[in-house]
Design a protein around this motif. Sequence first.
Motif, short mmCIF file in Angstrom:
data_model
loop_
_atom_site.label_atom_id
_atom_site.label_comp_id
_atom_site.label_asym_id
_atom_site.label_seq_id
_atom_site.Cartn_x
_atom_site.Cartn_y
_atom_site.Cartn_z
N LYS A 34 0.86 -1.18 0.00
CA LYS A 34 0.00 0.00 0.00
C LYS A 34 0.89 1.23 0.00
O LYS A 34 2.05 1.16 0.39
N GLY A 35 0.31 2.34 -0.43
CA GLY A 35 1.00 3.61 -0.42
C GLY A 35 0.20 4.63 0.36
O GLY A 35 -0.96 4.89 0.05
N ALA A 36 0.81 5.17 1.41
CA ALA A 36 0.17 6.20 2.22
C ALA A 36 0.89 7.53 1.98
O ALA A 36 2.12 7.56 1.93
N LEU A 37 0.12 8.59 1.84
CA LEU A 37 0.68 9.91 1.58
C LEU A 37 0.94 10.65 2.89
O LEU A 37 0.15 10.56 3.83
N TYR A 38 2.06 11.41 2.92
CA TYR A 38 2.44 12.15 4.11
C TYR A 38 2.75 13.60 3.79
O TYR A 38 3.25 13.91 2.72
N THR A 39 2.47 14.45 4.78
CA THR A 39 2.81 15.87 4.69
C THR A 39 4.22 16.07 5.22
O THR A 39 4.83 15.13 5.74
N GLY A 40 4.70 17.28 5.16
CA GLY A 40 6.02 17.60 5.68
C GLY A 40 6.09 17.57 7.20
O GLY A 40 7.15 17.76 7.77
N GLN A 73 -3.65 3.84 -0.36
CA GLN A 73 -4.28 3.08 -1.43
C GLN A 73 -3.44 1.87 -1.81
O GLN A 73 -2.22 1.88 -1.67
N ASP A 74 -4.11 0.83 -2.33
CA ASP A 74 -3.41 -0.35 -2.80
C ASP A 74 -2.46 0.01 -3.93
O ASP A 74 -2.80 0.82 -4.81
N LEU A 75 -1.28 -0.59 -3.90
CA LEU A 75 -0.31 -0.46 -4.98
C LEU A 75 -0.21 -1.79 -5.70
O LEU A 75 -0.47 -2.84 -5.11
N THR A 76 0.19 -1.75 -6.96
CA THR A 76 0.42 -2.97 -7.72
C THR A 76 1.83 -2.95 -8.26
O THR A 76 2.20 -2.06 -9.04
N THR A 95 0.82 3.04 -11.99
CA THR A 95 0.34 4.37 -11.60
C THR A 95 -0.78 4.21 -10.57
O THR A 95 -1.63 3.32 -10.70
N VAL A 96 -0.78 5.07 -9.57
CA VAL A 96 -1.83 5.05 -8.55
C VAL A 96 -2.48 6.43 -8.52
O VAL A 96 -1.79 7.45 -8.62
N THR A 97 -3.82 6.45 -8.38
CA THR A 97 -4.56 7.70 -8.42
C THR A 97 -5.59 7.77 -7.30
O THR A 97 -6.33 6.81 -7.08
N TRP A 98 -5.58 8.88 -6.58
CA TRP A 98 -6.63 9.20 -5.63
C TRP A 98 -7.53 10.18 -6.36
O TRP A 98 -7.06 11.23 -6.81
N ASP A 135 -7.62 15.03 -9.15
CA ASP A 135 -6.94 13.75 -8.98
C ASP A 135 -5.51 13.96 -8.50
O ASP A 135 -4.81 14.84 -9.00
N PHE A 136 -5.10 13.15 -7.54
CA PHE A 136 -3.71 13.12 -7.07
C PHE A 136 -3.14 11.83 -7.63
O PHE A 136 -3.53 10.74 -7.21
N GLU A 137 -2.26 11.95 -8.58
CA GLU A 137 -1.75 10.77 -9.29
C GLU A 137 -0.24 10.66 -9.14
O GLU A 137 0.48 11.65 -9.23
N ILE A 138 0.22 9.43 -8.93
CA ILE A 138 1.65 9.16 -8.91
C ILE A 138 1.94 8.19 -10.05
O ILE A 138 1.50 7.04 -10.03
N ALA A 139 2.63 8.71 -11.05
CA ALA A 139 3.08 7.88 -12.17
C ALA A 139 4.57 7.66 -11.96
O ALA A 139 5.37 8.59 -12.10
N PHE A 140 4.93 6.46 -11.57
CA PHE A 140 6.32 6.16 -11.24
C PHE A 140 7.19 6.18 -12.50
O PHE A 140 6.73 5.89 -13.60
#
Length: 154
Positions: A34-40, A73-76, A95-98, A135-140
Amino acid sequence: MAITQDAWFVDSYVKRMRNQLSIDLGDTTPGLFKGALYTGAVVPAFSQTNPAWNVAPWNAGETSGPGYTSGGQDLTVTGFTMLAATNKVGWQFATVTWTATTISAEGLLIYCPSLTDRAFLFRYFEGAKTTSDGDFEIAFHADGAWRTVLRDPA
C-alpha cells in the motif's frame, strides 16, 4: 529533520536480504503493498527497528482531506527486476490515483499490510504537491519507484 530524501528503511532492507522477512518484492498481487501519503509534518526515521505505517513517527503527519482515506491506497507491483541498462535493478509499480481529492502531500510511504504494516520505502516528492477537487496521481518513473546499480567489485 523534516522530509528531505527518498530512502529504504534499513531494518526492512537488511532483514529482507537476509531472508528474515518472507516476502516477494516482485509479487504482482494488487494490494500486497500500500502507499500512504504524508505531509512535511512527519520526521522520517529510516534507521528505526521494525518500521511500520501508523507506528511512530508514521502515526502522525499522514495526509488527510476529501478523497483520501487513512492508510492510503493499494499499490500494484509491475516488476522487481533487472532493467534494460546493464547492472541496474528496479522496483516498479503501476500508476496510482486518488480521485476527487483536496489534499497536500510531500511523500509516499510504501508498506506491506500483511507484514504488520511493515514499511519498506519512502519516496519524497521534493516539496508539497496539492490538489483542489482533482486527482492526485503518482506515475512512477519507467525504471521504478526505486532503482539501484549493482556493480562487480572487480
